[in-house]
Design a protein around this motif. Structure first.
Motif, PDB file in Angstrom:
ATOM      1  N   SER A  10     -10.108 -14.100 -33.101  1.00 54.63           N
ATOM      2  CA  SER A  10      -9.864 -15.218 -32.053  1.00 54.63           C
ATOM      3  C   SER A  10      -9.896 -15.951 -32.400  1.00 54.63           C
ATOM      4  CB  SER A  10      -8.866 -14.360 -30.228  1.00 54.63           C
ATOM      5  OG  SER A  10     -10.767 -14.184 -29.453  1.00 54.63           O
ATOM      6  N   LEU A  12     -10.486 -19.181 -29.243  1.00 60.25           N
ATOM      7  CA  LEU A  12     -10.569 -19.664 -27.643  1.00 60.25           C
ATOM      8  C   LEU A  12     -10.533 -22.028 -27.497  1.00 60.25           C
ATOM      9  CD1 LEU A  12     -12.354 -16.980 -26.030  1.00 60.25           C
ATOM     10  CD2 LEU A  12     -10.202 -16.769 -26.755  1.00 60.25           C
ATOM     11  N   CYS A  62      -5.482 -18.762 -26.793  1.00 62.42           N
ATOM     12  CA  CYS A  62      -6.074 -18.335 -27.142  1.00 62.42           C
ATOM     13  C   CYS A  62      -5.115 -18.471 -28.697  1.00 62.42           C
ATOM     14  CB  CYS A  62      -6.090 -17.104 -26.738  1.00 62.42           C
ATOM     15  SG  CYS A  62      -6.899 -15.715 -27.520  1.00 62.42           S
TER      16      CYS A  62
END
Length: 66
Positions: A10, A12, A62
């Motif tokens: 991911s 962020l 996210c």
């Protein structure tokens, strides 16, 4: 306090809406405050320590990578 941790696969984005403190990414400490936007990769070990007794509010976005 937000203990240090990871978010694999991911990206962020932390948008500080109120307050501030110390954002920690891979051991590097950065002072953040209201209005700041922080971008980190999920492979970075992140954490946060509040600067004082004022409440700190984040919006966290996210992006999950496939």
């Amino acid at each position: 306090m937000m203990p240090q941790h990871f978010h694999p696969n991911s990206q962020l984005f932390f948008h500080v809406l109120q307050g501030g403190g110390t954002f920690i990414s891979d051991g590097k400490e950065t002072e953040i405050k209201e209005g700041n936007i922080i971008h980190v990769l999920g492979t970075e070990k992140i954490g946060f320590v509040n600067a004082n007794e004022e409440t700190t509010i984040f919006v966290i976005r996210c992006l999950i990578e496939e």
